[in-house]
Design a protein around this motif. Structure first.
Motif, PDB file in Angstrom:
ATOM      1  N   PHE A   1       0.977  -1.004   0.175  1.00 41.61           N
ATOM      2  CA  PHE A   1       0.126   0.058   0.068  1.00 41.61           C
ATOM      3  C   PHE A   1       0.876   1.318  -0.010  1.00 41.61           C
ATOM      4  O   PHE A   1       0.601   2.267  -0.753  1.00 41.61           O
ATOM      5  N   VAL A   2       1.837   1.190   0.518  1.00 46.28           N
ATOM      6  CA  VAL A   2       2.792   2.468   1.137  1.00 46.28           C
ATOM      7  C   VAL A   2       3.511   2.489  -0.392  1.00 46.28           C
ATOM      8  O   VAL A   2       3.657   3.563  -0.795  1.00 46.28           O
ATOM      9  N   LEU A   3       4.075   1.555  -0.900  1.00 42.98           N
ATOM     10  CA  LEU A   3       4.691   1.640  -2.046  1.00 42.98           C
ATOM     11  C   LEU A   3       4.060   2.189  -3.462  1.00 42.98           C
ATOM     12  O   LEU A   3       4.415   2.969  -3.996  1.00 42.98           O
ATOM     13  N   LEU A   4       2.882   1.336  -3.205  1.00 38.07           N
ATOM     14  CA  LEU A   4       1.785   1.843  -4.540  1.00 38.07           C
ATOM     15  C   LEU A   4       1.434   3.310  -4.372  1.00 38.07           C
ATOM     16  O   LEU A   4       1.673   4.249  -5.293  1.00 38.07           O
ATOM     17  N   ASN A   5       1.075   3.912  -3.259  1.00 39.93           N
ATOM     18  CA  ASN A   5       0.860   5.288  -3.119  1.00 39.93           C
ATOM     19  C   ASN A   5       2.040   6.516  -3.464  1.00 39.93           C
ATOM     20  O   ASN A   5       1.859   7.455  -4.025  1.00 39.93           O
ATOM     21  N   ALA A   6       3.437   6.046  -2.783  1.00 41.24           N
ATOM     22  CA  ALA A   6       4.373   6.685  -2.866  1.00 41.24           C
ATOM     23  C   ALA A   6       4.800   6.765  -4.333  1.00 41.24           C
ATOM     24  O   ALA A   6       4.977   7.753  -4.870  1.00 41.24           O
ATOM     25  N   GLY A   7       4.581   5.663  -5.066  1.00 46.53           N
ATOM     26  CA  GLY A   7       4.891   5.440  -6.638  1.00 46.53           C
ATOM     27  C   GLY A   7       3.942   6.198  -7.428  1.00 46.53           C
ATOM     28  O   GLY A   7       4.279   7.293  -8.221  1.00 46.53           O
TER      29      GLY A   7
ATOM     30  N   GLY B   1       8.926   6.723  -9.700  1.00 47.20           N
ATOM     31  CA  GLY B   1       7.437   6.065  -9.221  1.00 47.20           C
ATOM     32  C   GLY B   1       7.201   4.743  -9.672  1.00 47.20           C
ATOM     33  O   GLY B   1       6.501   3.788  -9.055  1.00 47.20           O
ATOM     34  N   ARG B   2       7.619   4.530 -11.115  1.00 45.23           N
ATOM     35  CA  ARG B   2       7.126   3.431 -11.670  1.00 45.23           C
ATOM     36  C   ARG B   2       7.628   2.135 -11.251  1.00 45.23           C
ATOM     37  O   ARG B   2       7.166   1.006 -10.872  1.00 45.23           O
ATOM     38  N   THR B   3       9.012   2.390 -10.545  1.00 49.70           N
ATOM     39  CA  THR B   3       9.870   1.307 -10.044  1.00 49.70           C
ATOM     40  C   THR B   3       9.010   1.013  -8.618  1.00 49.70           C
ATOM     41  O   THR B   3       9.061  -0.161  -8.412  1.00 49.70           O
ATOM     42  N   LEU B   4       8.643   1.909  -8.108  1.00 48.56           N
ATOM     43  CA  LEU B   4       7.895   1.919  -6.723  1.00 48.56           C
ATOM     44  C   LEU B   4       6.529   0.951  -7.168  1.00 48.56           C
ATOM     45  O   LEU B   4       6.141   0.083  -6.400  1.00 48.56           O
ATOM     46  N   GLU B   5       5.936   1.360  -8.071  1.00 50.46           N
ATOM     47  CA  GLU B   5       4.778   0.559  -8.353  1.00 50.46           C
ATOM     48  C   GLU B   5       4.978  -0.585  -8.757  1.00 50.46           C
ATOM     49  O   GLU B   5       4.152  -1.679  -8.273  1.00 50.46           O
TER      50      GLU B   5
ATOM     51  N   ALA C   1       5.590  -2.492  -5.574  1.00 47.11           N
ATOM     52  CA  ALA C   1       4.195  -2.628  -4.824  1.00 47.11           C
ATOM     53  C   ALA C   1       3.685  -3.816  -5.235  1.00 47.11           C
ATOM     54  O   ALA C   1       3.029  -4.704  -4.321  1.00 47.11           O
ATOM     55  N   VAL C   2       3.369  -3.870  -6.502  1.00 49.76           N
ATOM     56  CA  VAL C   2       2.679  -5.056  -7.035  1.00 49.76           C
ATOM     57  C   VAL C   2       3.297  -6.574  -6.548  1.00 49.76           C
ATOM     58  O   VAL C   2       2.658  -7.574  -6.384  1.00 49.76           O
ATOM     59  N   LEU C   3       4.630  -6.424  -6.967  1.00 42.77           N
ATOM     60  CA  LEU C   3       5.393  -7.714  -6.567  1.00 42.77           C
ATOM     61  C   LEU C   3       5.167  -8.117  -4.944  1.00 42.77           C
ATOM     62  O   LEU C   3       5.109  -9.353  -4.754  1.00 42.77           O
ATOM     63  N   VAL C   4       5.354  -7.041  -4.237  1.00 45.65           N
ATOM     64  CA  VAL C   4       5.089  -7.521  -2.729  1.00 45.65           C
ATOM     65  C   VAL C   4       3.704  -7.700  -2.428  1.00 45.65           C
ATOM     66  O   VAL C   4       3.262  -8.638  -1.636  1.00 45.65           O
TER      67      VAL C   4
END
Lengths: 138, 134
Positions: free
Chosen positions: B87-93, B110-114, B117-120
């Motif tokens: 959740f945190v990674l996706l929103n930061a992304g 941002g895309r890297t964080l997204e 987020a999905v992998l996690v």
């Protein structure tokens, strides 16, 4: 399934069919190098993502999300109907005015787009207002 | 609805409104030219509505309704900490991608964080995709 959800979902399916027809027209234009109808691409995208996907989500959320209260299980049904009307009138205005505006800009279709923009925004606002309190820990 | 789903879904509703606002501003510009530079927000409009709204809503609802590992048991929804990280990674992304209007490198970060987020999220949810009661 509540009546409003049925309206959302059936209208979303109509939008899906219209979106794919618009996609077909885009393909025909590209293959035969036609430039007869401009502004069709944003119409295609918004019929698909807004008219179908988002509208489908709105309908299912109204149906399935946790109850607001025993008396008003789905929040304000009136507000829900306003969301439905605003979303679809806004989308219809856009579908009609956007191709015309891109080929032959004029004040009538120009202002139709402005009205469409405003009422689509209010469709989102009424949906969020009605859904917010139903999103809660249970 | 579990607390984490509430966060996912409410965040998605906020992105829905933000995305609709940007879309309305651009559509109005097509109608009456009041500020041509507004078209620059198109990538952010798409990011907010596709990832911030639709993807985030799907992830939040899936965390709520996917089959659980025994009702009432602790950790019945698997490793919840992983999904909080997602959740945190996706929103930061999504928020960092929006900074691409001013900082070009923000898009890549941002895309890297997204992606992370999905992998996690996939890691934390994979075993919940199962028959009920299994």
């Amino acid at each position: 399934m509540p009546t409003l959800t049925r309206w959302f979902i059936k209208t979303s399916l109509v939008c899906l069919a219209l979106a794919l027809i618009a996609g077909l027209l885009l393909a025909v234009q590209a293959i035969f190098s036609l430039t007869t109808l401009g502004g069709l691409f944003p119409v295609y995208i918004h019929l698909l993502v807004f008219g179908w996907l988002t509208q489908l989500v709105f309908g299912v959320v109204f149906w399935m999300f946790p109850k607001y209260s025993t008396e008003k299980a789905r929040g304000s049904e009136t507000l829900g109907w306003w969301t439905y009307i605003l979303l679809n009138v806004g989308l219809l205005l856009r579908v009609v005015a956007e191709p015309v505006q891109s080929m032959n800009p004029n004040p009538v279709t120009g202002w139709m787009l402005v009205v469409s923009a405003v009422i689509q925004f209010f469709a989102g606002l009424t949906f969020v207002a009605n859904s917010w309190k139903r999103v809660r820990v249970k | 609805m579990p607390r984490l789903s509430v966060w996912f879904v409410r965040a998605s509703l906020i992105y829905l409104l933000a995305g609709f606002t940007l879309g309305a501003l651009m559509l109005a510009q097509d109608g009456i030219s009041y500020y041509p530079a507004i078209i620059a927000v198109l990538p952010v409009h798409m990011e907010f509505l596709l990832v911030g709204w639709l993807v985030q809503l799907a992830l939040g609802v899936a965390f709520w309704i996917f089959p659980r590992f025994g009702l009432g048991l602790p950790h019945s929804r698997g490793n919840e900490k992983l999904i909080w990280v997602s959740f945190v990674l996706l929103n930061a992304g999504v928020l960092i991608v929006a900074l691409e209007l001013w900082i070009a490198a923000a898009l890549l970060i941002g895309r890297t964080l997204e992606v992370l987020a999905v992998l996690v999220y996939v890691l934390g949810s994979w075993r919940r995709v199962k028959p009920h009661g299994a």
